[in-house]
Design an enzyme around this catalytic site. Sequence first.
Site, PDB file in Angstrom:
ATOM      1  N   CYS A  41      13.052  -0.135   2.588  1.00  0.00           N
ATOM      2  CA  CYS A  41      14.418   0.364   2.396  1.00  0.00           C
ATOM      3  C   CYS A  41      14.534   1.749   3.004  1.00  0.00           C
ATOM      4  O   CYS A  41      13.538   2.415   3.253  1.00  0.00           O
ATOM      5  CB  CYS A  41      14.732   0.444   0.918  1.00  0.00           C
ATOM      6  SG  CYS A  41      14.525  -1.150   0.145  1.00  0.00           S
ATOM      7  N   TYR A 182      11.547 -14.423   0.662  1.00  0.00           N
ATOM      8  CA  TYR A 182      11.130 -13.249  -0.103  1.00  0.00           C
ATOM      9  C   TYR A 182      10.944 -13.608  -1.571  1.00  0.00           C
ATOM     10  O   TYR A 182      11.899 -13.976  -2.251  1.00  0.00           O
ATOM     11  CB  TYR A 182      12.187 -12.158   0.058  1.00  0.00           C
ATOM     12  CG  TYR A 182      11.868 -10.849  -0.635  1.00  0.00           C
ATOM     13  CD1 TYR A 182      10.608 -10.269  -0.546  1.00  0.00           C
ATOM     14  CD2 TYR A 182      12.849 -10.169  -1.361  1.00  0.00           C
ATOM     15  CE1 TYR A 182      10.325  -9.062  -1.165  1.00  0.00           C
ATOM     16  CE2 TYR A 182      12.584  -8.957  -1.979  1.00  0.00           C
ATOM     17  CZ  TYR A 182      11.313  -8.414  -1.882  1.00  0.00           C
ATOM     18  OH  TYR A 182      11.035  -7.215  -2.497  1.00  0.00           O
ATOM     19  N   HIS A 185       7.865  -8.502  -5.640  1.00  0.00           N
ATOM     20  CA  HIS A 185       8.336  -7.253  -6.249  1.00  0.00           C
ATOM     21  C   HIS A 185       9.249  -7.412  -7.452  1.00  0.00           C
ATOM     22  O   HIS A 185       9.870  -6.450  -7.894  1.00  0.00           O
ATOM     23  CB  HIS A 185       9.096  -6.394  -5.202  1.00  0.00           C
ATOM     24  CG  HIS A 185       8.231  -5.888  -4.101  1.00  0.00           C
ATOM     25  ND1 HIS A 185       8.580  -5.957  -2.768  1.00  0.00           N
ATOM     26  CD2 HIS A 185       7.011  -5.306  -4.126  1.00  0.00           C
ATOM     27  CE1 HIS A 185       7.607  -5.425  -2.025  1.00  0.00           C
ATOM     28  NE2 HIS A 185       6.643  -5.034  -2.837  1.00  0.00           N
ATOM     29  N   ASP A 277       3.539  -1.182  -6.097  1.00  0.00           N
ATOM     30  CA  ASP A 277       3.198  -1.410  -4.698  1.00  0.00           C
ATOM     31  C   ASP A 277       3.229  -0.102  -3.909  1.00  0.00           C
ATOM     32  O   ASP A 277       2.422   0.094  -3.017  1.00  0.00           O
ATOM     33  CB  ASP A 277       4.191  -2.411  -4.098  1.00  0.00           C
ATOM     34  CG  ASP A 277       3.576  -3.174  -2.942  1.00  0.00           C
ATOM     35  OD1 ASP A 277       2.349  -3.361  -2.943  1.00  0.00           O
ATOM     36  OD2 ASP A 277       4.326  -3.588  -2.048  1.00  0.00           O
TER      37      ASP A 277
END
Length: 705
Positions: A41, A182, A185, A277
């Site tokens: 991001c 995806y 997370h 992460d």
Amino acid sequence: MEDWIAWGQPQARPARYDVLFEPVKIGPLTARNRFYQVPHCNGMGYRDPTALAHMRGIKAEGGWAVICTEQVELHHTSEITPFIELRLWDDRDIPALARMADKIHEHGALAGIELAYNGMNGSNLYSREVPMGPGHLPVATFTYDPVQARQMNKQDIRNLRTWHLQAVKRAKTAGFDLIYVYAAHALGFLHHFLSRRYNHRIDEYGGSLENRVRLLREITEETKAAVGDTCAVPIRISVDELLGEGGLYKEEVEDMIGLLGDIPDLWDVTLAGWENDSQTSRFAEEGVQEPFIANIRKLTSKPVVGVGRYTSVDRMVSLVNKGILDMIGAARPSIADPFLPNKIAEGRFDDIRECIGCNICVSGDFTQSPIRCTQNPTMAEEWRKGWHPEKVRRHKTDKPVLIIGGGPAGLEAAQTLGKRGYEVTLAEAGTELGGRVLKEARLPGLSAWVRVADYRKMQLHQLPNVTPYFDSRLSADDVLGFGIPRVVIATGATWRADGVGHFHTLPVPIADGAQVLSPGMVMDGQRPIGRQVVVWDDDHYYMGGIMAELMADKGYQVTYVTPASEASTWTRNTLEQHAIQRRLLEKGIVIRTALALSDIAPDSVGMSCVYTGRRHELAADAVVLVTARLPNDALSVELEERQAEWADAGIESVTAIGDALAPATIAHATYAGRRYAEELDEAPPAEGELPFKREITGLVPLDTL
Ligand code: ADP
Ligand code: SF4
């Protein structure tokens, strides 16, 4: 035409690094080497598509083989306002994404897109659709939104599969080569379906491992069938949530990967959530993921990519040679140094700008502002300001520059001006270059921050036109005596010891005999006399928590007091708040929130509740005030006052930058140094123009309303 100077001379690289430059087959594609910029991001997304396209393009120029987008919202029924990511809601979003794919292709890299349906991780504040997930549960966002997701029925699941496919086709039309599924997370519906924490279903999509994996399998197979002849289809999955068997854990996820084995074209493996992460260097070493991903390669014949804030080249080589990773994934190392692959390829190790693991980059996303980086001040300014991390515009005059102060601001100005070809004199009061980072890097957990100084010192060594002078605390008379036409004041700032900060804008009463220390004094080696120490944190970033830790490590009984509702509250933006509070508690530090320090006596501190004003008293032998800083501006003020003498002395300009102008983060200081150096002798913006480029949404013609 601009006259650019490209920096750096190729050198021979050790043969053992050659393995990093082998091509890698990913489905129908071939990546040119093993360097892979995983999705990250950046706070630009749909608002700043051209700036974003250029940022990714620079990384392609820097040698990455694969460059990915951040999360791309694939349907309007799942969006994560206020975060600004990319969107692929309908065909009108294709051109912005195509611009990015083109920029990536221009320099020979493959473009990857991370399609995301956040489901119960978004509140849909913009679209006002009801969020959906595997079950009826409150949305899992960062802000406890008062919204629940509804349980998806079979039709919802069919719809979502269709929407995913539509987005896949749009992504292909936009020119992307790798189209992600995806599931990582805890940020998307596929992760939620995989995890027993969120998935309580009793139909064929819940319960057993096979059932929880079903939707991931279906979506991956459909994506492959739609585009698999020309595009590669990676799965991104989290191998562990660090919650024990209450969350997704390594052995369980390995079984899942075993079930899917060779269905995707690549496995991109991470930890969950994002804060695990992307841990900062304060809490995790390089490669914290390694034990969790060590077995994945044995479960599939497809390439595996993983991250770990890797900047050590030997570590990268060993990951490949040990058969743990096929490609070295990077988000932050690629932000700090978009040219990391090329520098390794060319043996230019001294030129690598190593990530310091501070997560200022992450704060861009959390504050919805264009990404910034402590180490790389050109980040997100590639198009907005026309800056390049490795190229500078040739100097436009031969007028030399005097820089006073060798902290992050002065060092960045010196190295950039030096590369532009200016004669630079760098005067430093101390015996070493680095300023605040030298001191802060000695604090608990911050040793990696010294890289801010190290990189710039390495650059200065290669610049004969930059001359540093040590033990040179300059006065206004000295500066006028030198007569160097351009003067840059980068003298830094000093921590206050009077209580002025965010909460108190006037000094707090301090009785005679009270022991009061500032972080500056503590960093200079002063220690309180006595046992009980109160740390008053009205700065709210890292320093208050670190002072408390340091005092606890030295054996003091520490009470950490903040007017906020939690310790180091701004560090939510760097994904660290939880870890900081946990560490303070584990070190036995008492945390008192919503209390404002009101007065300091020799043996106690007066406090008042920020809500009721009710008074509290805490026994304390000493107080560490972590509040505001004052610029070290005596030199600028005096030179300003003596402006009448400048012309005779040959001085044209005096400019304060960084903390000497207004104290802020180290990222602000490197940016300030870069900006001074980039703009020197360049034409200023024309009257009425902004000093950066801005993209404005086109207005819809009125007749379509
Ligand atoms: P910034 O973050 O803005 O770069 P720092 O506090 O890290 O600021 O660095 C300021 C540097 O300036 C320190 O290394 C300090 O020793 C040096 N300095 C301060 N005053 C003077 C002065 N009058 N002459 C030379 N160097 C100075
Ligand atoms: Fe690394 Fe900090 Fe730059 Fe992020 S901001 S890339 S963590 S140096």
